[in-house]
Design a protein around this motif. Sequence first.
Motif: not given
Length: 157
Positions: A34-36, A46, A64, A72, A74-75, A109
């Motif tokens: 699910h990594a962007l 984002i 996000k 959320e 992310k990254s 997360l």
Amino acid sequence: MTIAPDDPARPDVYALLDEHLRHMHELSPPESVHALDVDQLKRPEITFWSARDGDQLLGCGALKELSLDHGEIKSMRTPTVNRRQGAGRAILNHIISEAIARGYQRLSLETGPASTFAPAHQLYESAGFRPCGPFGDYQLDPHSVFMTMDLTTHTSA
């Protein structure tokens, strides 16, 4: 260390994010990654930050917006050579503060299972995140662990 909005396509950031994506694909089946990528991190919902010491990249992370009251993480990533030096915690604290400033009531997360991602789990738990079920568009997945934090009761770490 300074934490500031950054362009995920900046060469050193791009390389770190590429390493992150490759690592996630080594650890999980494609449907569980699910990594962007850089293009996804440039979407309007984002906000992306990097942590730097001068020109040296120490890490990155993103927030996000899932809804007006739910964000959320992310990254989150630090280069291997810079791990265990506080950049991850600093980025996490920055994202939590930003989520609170935006008025989010919840911050969540998704990460990998504890056997592979134990340091990340420890970091998130120490900041006040607790296990939860899938949120947003996620589904139950043996390769995913979901965590959340109630920001209405959060006290600074």
